[in-house]
Scaffold this active site. Structure first.
Site, short mmCIF file in Angstrom:
data_model
loop_
_atom_site.label_atom_id
_atom_site.label_comp_id
_atom_site.label_asym_id
_atom_site.label_seq_id
_atom_site.Cartn_x
_atom_site.Cartn_y
_atom_site.Cartn_z
CG ASP A 188 -3.01 4.12 0.00
OD1 ASP A 188 -2.98 5.22 -0.61
OD2 ASP A 188 -4.07 3.52 0.23
CD GLU A 189 -4.55 -0.59 -0.86
OE1 GLU A 189 -4.81 -1.63 -0.26
OE2 GLU A 189 -5.43 0.17 -1.32
#
Lengths: 897, 897
Positions: A350-351
């Site tokens: 993620d991210e």
């Protein structure tokens, strides 16, 4: 008018106990069907008997099962003894206790395996003389043991189980809790008691988020620098991990590891800088850090290996183009897939904001060479490599929903943190997934917010097969602001409601009943040593420097930590090492008294005037509390930040009490000050929000909803000049301050009413309302005001005023509404530079004479009068009323001489 | 007369809060000198300034020291932040922080070693701008850090340290806590938090009682069956032990292991039956077990290896004549001395009752062969063998005081559990020792009992050298009735007072001041996650099945667990697996409200009549509590055993309230019932004792001390016939029920008083008083009664009545007392068969006329009247008054018409 009503402060002491009193309402009340269950089983038939629990209680295991059933039975006996205080003759369970005549028989067909989709069903027959628990697997039996403990009850005569016939199985096969042990480390005892609590509410997956920017929390023998350099000594040894897995297995719970890559990998890169996509420099690209802050941070470090201290998204990212990195990652994956027996392996994903990739020429060249069109696909390239390693170990790969890009193999499993849309999208594309969006318990939302999130709701377009590919969900305990001491009160009891959402039928949705059962469940969870109830008091005693924290408990009863990411703006206010022993850390997501009060106010406003005294008791109670608070404050500097909160609560309570005096409603100065005060009190204090402001404000608005019409003998001219009115006190319509489009609405309208035998006269000035009759844009065009009258027979009469592009028109009759019987005399003017394009005008000014006969009423005080303001979203949409910005009080008209 | 005074039950709610109110008296009061210290340092000079704590607080370490000082400094910073809520710029301590301008400078001469007699002294200079902590060793510095934290204070302006100059060092070098992990196992997190708390009060030895009858709790690689077969999986791995030792070392605490041998060795023998002195059979010789109980126990087992479940002294004993045993023990000792770095190794040695040795012919033969005169010396033979093994590893042997027999080498160290006498005896014989007798915290005595035990007091005859051989003491936490959940409230806060006794000057003895400081210390210990304050509430919520436990907190405020071994008679009521989640487990050794009330009553009885209202508030509070209790009771079977306690408290409070009404004192029926009730209420309920009975009874006695003398116009004849008295209400002298010679005294005397202008007339009948004028034995011979009058000028006049062998004589004047001015008219008769040898007679009957002038008083109501009964211990002693069996109320005479 903010004076303290002192007679009440004297009675503070006897009011302190009201909290006990109120919170014990419906103490033992139970709904027939759901009783104390959490999660509620699929089918329950209650019989009307009781199985009495005494020292002769015996338990016998039959069939084929894993040893874990001995442990679970043993724990069951122990917990039952500890609840009842009865000393059982049979304190142990082993082969020697097999006995068909035992009071409690458990029959199991086969040993269960702790894996996805294992059979967890069971049936439970509680008769008055014997209990029979049947399950296909011992894991199902373990679920049934928890259900039986939830039918436990007691009265004067003794302890008992209600007789019942129960059939049960889970709705979703994946019911997880993700524990972030990277940001703050949570040691063995914390993990073990979470597992106990999870088992109590039939959850079956512990997802360990073991590596993130702020720490790598597991011993790696393959890459030892990971835990040696990137944990500050706070990590799980492999022996401990094995202990956790065994402990979880005993409770029918899977343990899935996560190693977040290629982003959120600062800790890994700290240990192995050669993995980075850019030379590693601590904080170099820390977003939003001022030069001074950076300087300070560097000065503090002065050593090579110091972990990231802040929360947020950081730049360090693993280089996906460096083949050596895959060698290292492969070593880690091989080691960890061997250590964790679970079929699933989570790579995070993620991210990743691609900053370091974009800035790295070599990476950019690699992309070009290999026809990788964008960074998403570069991450997919990385993921695909990892997938192969994971599959080589016979495992399945899971990742956060960013990993879902074109080309991701269908074997990968998506954990959705961004929303159900991405989950449904994944399902439609043929992926398997589970939901975490809506279950972010670190954000300190009310349990109601989580409970009402159903993984399948809104996905009705999915085929049955696609729906099945949505495996369930996971509550996620991100731990930026959570220490080993406070984590229990952040996970529990809310997670029990999520567990119910994932186990029970989608039809189990009653919020009040959930809250009732959650209270019981919460207490029961203390059996496992969970600190969710006790730790807030520990914090308060520390803050107060006293054992007498009654005045602070009053505050935590109504204040909740700021929701979402607001407590820690930009991730910069707190570091991982800040003290989490503050007032906000003693507050919980569902402030208990606030909820009770809100329900009381709702009932009152819905006509339950019998609640008035109870409401006033609370208000007196809060009003008196600040004085007690200040006694503690004298000896506590930590309470400095709480003082405004305490003062606000007491002041608001006083104002709200005052508003019950109807004569206050026409005191405009009082009204304005009060209104301003409610508004101010909504703001955070000590990083918490006072949750009783809104219900108090509702009371205030309700209480000030009295309209006074003065008798006049000189009939006003309907000319929009108010000079012929003899008005001492203007009344006020105010917006309810709904948050719309980035701002609270501040529209208001002054008005006055007069009456004679023929007419009700209305003088109305719409203030502070940006209007321009000739603007090309904005919210002014096409605005409406409605004046609505509701008479005793509940007929509604609407008087509509409209501003259009060129002029102000009046309309006596709203076509869509009941028509007026007569033409009503009225005049509307715009105060300001009407038709000058460049400016906003000041106000409408309106004057109306409404004949009583048109209101189907005569000299009536049974009229209610409302005002509604409509606005258009944009100038381009001509007739669409986009939102209601304000509703005036639904007030009662009083004709005075 | 036991009617409830209902007007108060209505006010129950506002009374609930009194507990807050009362317990918060003197909340922040501090004695100038001792402030919040525990233990109090040797020398403290307070300056009148303050060192303000803000975010710029900095800490710098100087000199030579062990790494443990980094850890300790880091923890210091963390705790200070957590107390103040201040976010320090410097959140870490490492080499980079060396700075002579730091706000807090620590200077250390050399690295300390965690061993006996290491230097722990330090000096602390707190100036308003800088703090300087100097110590010879880092261990001394760690002690000083705790002292500094104890000077922490805060007010509206902020948090600060009081400026001061402190010199400190311990009085005794051995300040220990013994933790019994055998009876109930206490896992890692429990042990770690005890170590934190110990360090906070400057204790320096953790004594781990690792093996006893009920379990062997450490992994042995040499003799693996020990932990495999005799722990049920509850034991410390060697890695865990190393972790404990390191954790303790970081805090300057030694860890000494104990393996109890040759008795208390059931667990070892369970694992290695070949070690036994008799064929091992579980429970075969369990003392005091009925045949049925044995049968049940056997039925339950049915497997080979089951641990002893009961408490007590058991037969299984290691065979000291079997050379193979020494081989096994040698393996164990070699392994464990290597694992534990401490210089001392404890072999237990207590409570061997020699049963199996006496019954074993081979052992008896061995003794004869080897000229071993008795079993004591046989055990000494065993001990001497172990001593050699221990010495071979360079260690010193320690044992409980039974090991001290003729021939024990002087190197052995004695831990005295039986009394100071044996400790002084050991010292005189040249042994080193330490005291545990008086520090048995498992026995649930008041902290006062422990605090007043000084290891050297009473040993004044010892030479200075001998006194030095008394190293200190150890609090012993035997855990028969203590689980991992309840142990904190059994150890803390009382052990902090023992720690002070062992560290501070012997002149620090003020109990009230100790209690004040103990309250603060207790709260502070919550910093380490100790559950001593929170866990009682967890238990109560479980029992009540409710979050509203106010009514139960009222009870735990006044009830204490039965002291000594009384809670578990003969070790048979509870097993190790019984539920320890009962009411008694939520009670603590120093019931807080009972202490407050006792102090109030003491002050009141000493003339502090201003306390009357406060006392009555408490009584009303308790009186109203039972009704609240019963609401919980309706839903809890566990509360059944508590119901009588709750009822007693409320009833007693009512009676005591009633006794403030002086007219009650002459209501004999009321008086008798009340008296009986106080007596009954002393008995245990729910294995706890109501600690307010005695002070309430004192109030009752005090309140009923009113004598009414009625005016008469018909002068009674002094003829021992009461027929000419017109008596409606007899008054009563009662014994104070002191427990004498195995029974409570029930002696009482009815009496009546009349008066006219000339005389005070006394009619007295000594009831229920076994007297025989011609018995050859018993307590009847030579008995006395004294009637004592004390007048306004505090002159005392005593009227003596004596029974001798043959007749009853009267004596008007007690020669040893003030003489009567005139011959007083009186007559005494014995009611019954006087001079018949075979029986007991019924009573004395006495009639006296005392002229006012002889009392130096006229119509006076300022006379107090007492009665004392003396008894002889035996017939042989003629004139010795052995004990005072009863003192009548020191009552105020009221002359009524």
């Amino acid at each position: 008018m903010m004076r303290r009503t002192n007679k009440w402060s004297k009675m503070k002491h006897n009011l302190v106990v009201l909290s006990f009193f109120f919170s014990s309402l419906n103490l033992y009340a139970q709904e027939e069907q759901t009783r104390n269950f959490m999660p509620v089983p699929q089918e329950v038939t209650w019989e009307n008997g009781r199985f009495d629990i005494d020292q002769n209680f015996t338990l016998s295991l039959h069939g084929n099962f894993d040893d874990r059933l001995y442990g679970a039975s043993q724990r069951f006996l122990r917990r039952l003894q500890e609840r009842t205080g009865v000393f059982f003759e049979q304190a142990y369970v082993n082969e020697s206790h097999v006995n068909q005549q035992a009071k409690f028989i458990i029959e199991v067909e086969r040993a269960g395996v702790v894996k996805l989709n294992e059979d967890e069903s069971y049936s439970l027959q509680v008769n008055s003389d014997q209990i029979l628990l049947k399950a296909k697997t011992d894991i199902g039996a373990i679920r049934g043991l928890e259900t039986l403990l939830q039918t436990f009850d007691a009265d004067r005569k003794g302890a008992f189980f209600m007789t019942a016939n129960i059939q049960d199985s889970p709705r979703f096969p994946w019911r997880g809790l993700m524990l972030d042990v990277s940001r703050h480390f949570h040691p063995m005892d914390v993990v073990k008691r979470q597992l106990d609590a999870m088992a109590a509410v039939k959850m079956n997956v512990l997802h360990m988020h073991l590596a993130d920017d702020q720490g790598f929390r597991i011993e790696s023998k393959a890459l030892p620098k990971l835990h040696e350099l990137a944990s500050e000594g706070e990590y799980f040894t492999q022996d401990e991990i094995r202990e956790i897995i065994a402990y979880a297995d005993d409770r029918g719970i899977r343990v899935m590891p996560e190693f977040d890559m290629p982003g959120h990998a600062t800790a890994m890169i700290l240990a192995y800088p050669e993995m980075a996509s850019a030379p590693f420099q601590y904080m170099d690209k820390k977003p939003d850090l001022s030069p001074e802050e950076k300087k300070k941070a560097y000065a503090e470090m002065n050593v090579e290996h110091i972990l990231e201290r802040h929360a947020g998204v950081f730049d360090p990212t693993i280089d996906p183009t460096n083949e050596k990195n895959y060698e290292l990652i492969n070593l880690l994956i091989d080691e960890m897939t061997a250590l964790f027996p679970d079929e699933y392996f989570h790579i995070g994903g993620d991210e990743n904001e691609y900053k370091q990739w974009a800035d790295n020429d070599q990476i950019q060249a690699f992309m070009k060479e290999n026809d990788i069109p964008d960074h998403h696909m570069l991450q997919n390239y990385f993921n695909t490599k990892l997938l192969a390693m994971i599959q080589a170990q016979g495992k399945k790969m899971m990742g956060w929903d960013e990993i879902l890009v074109e080309g991701l193999p269908k074997d990968a499993i998506i954990q959705s943190w961004r929303g159900k849309e991405s989950l449904f999208e994944a399902a439609e594309k043929g992926y398997t997934g589970l939901l975490s969006n809506g279950y972010y318990i670190d954000l300190m939302h009310s349990v109601d917010d989580h409970y009402t999130v159903d993984p399948l709701e809104g996905g009705e377009q999915l085929s049955e097969e696609e729906q099945k590919s949505i495996l369930g969900g996971e509550a996620t305990m991100w731990s930026e602001l959570v220490t080993k001491n406070t984590i229990d009160s952040r996970i529990w009891p809310r997670t029990a409601a999520i567990a119910e959402r994932l186990w029970s039928s989608s039809s189990v949705t009653d919020l009040d009943d959930m809250h009732r059962r959650l209270d019981v469940t919460s207490r029961t969870l203390e059996e496992f040593g969970l600190k969710h109830i006790t730790q807030p008091n520990v914090i308060l005693r520390n803050i107060a420097r006293s054992g007498d924290i009654a005045a602070l408990k009053v505050l935590t009863g109504v204040a909740e930590p700021m929701e979402h990411y607001n407590r820690n703006p930009l991730g910069l206010m707190y570091t991982m090492q800040s003290p989490y022993t503050l007032f906000a850390d003693a507050c919980i997501a569902d402030a208990p008294d606030a909820r009770v009060f809100r329900k009381l106010v709702e009932a009152y406003l819905a006509g339950g005037t019998s609640k008035e005294n109870e409401i006033k008791d609370w208000l007196h109670f809060w009003s008196a509390n600040h004085e007690a608070f200040m006694k503690l404050r004298e000896h506590s500097s930590t309470l400095a930040e709480v003082e405004p909160l305490s003062e606000n609560l007491s002041k608001l309570a006083e104002i709200t009490l005052e508003s019950f005096d109807h004569s206050k409603a026409i005191d405009q100065e009082w009204y304005h000050e009060a209104e301003q005060f409610y508004y101010e009190a909504r703001k955070q204090q000590a990083r918490t929000i006072l949750q009783v402001v809104k219900p108090m404000e509702k009371l205030f608005k309700n209480n000030t909803k009295v309209l006074y019409a003065k008798h006049t003998t000189s009939i006003p001219k309907i000319d929009c000049s108010f000079s012929d009115w003899n008005i001492e006190d203007w009344s006020l319509f105010t917006s309810e301050r709904e948050y719309v489009g980035g701002a609270y609405r501040t529209d208001s309208a002054h008005y006055a009413l007069q009456w004679d035998e023929n007419n009700l006269y209305v003088a109305l000035r719409m203030n502070n309302f940006k209007i321009s009759a000739d603007k090309k844009y904005g919210d002014a065009l096409g605005n409406f005001i409605e004046l609505i009258f509701e008479t005793e027979d509940q007929s509604r009469y609407t008087y509509l005023l409209q501003a259009n592009n060129k002029s102000i028109a009046t309309k006596e009759v709203n076509e869509t509404s009941t028509s007026w019987k007569n033409k009503i005399k009225s005049k509307v003017i715009v105060m300001g530079t009407l038709n000058v394009q460049e400016d906003w005008d000041e106000a409408y000014q309106v004057e109306i004479a409404i004949p009583w006969k048109d209101l189907n009423s005569k000299f009536s005080d049974a009229i209610k009068m409302n005002m509604v303001i409509h606005e258009k979203a944009s100038a381009d949409e001509d007739l669409k009323f986009d939102y209601l910005i304000g509703t005036s009080p639904n007030a009662h008209l009083i004709l005075v001489e």
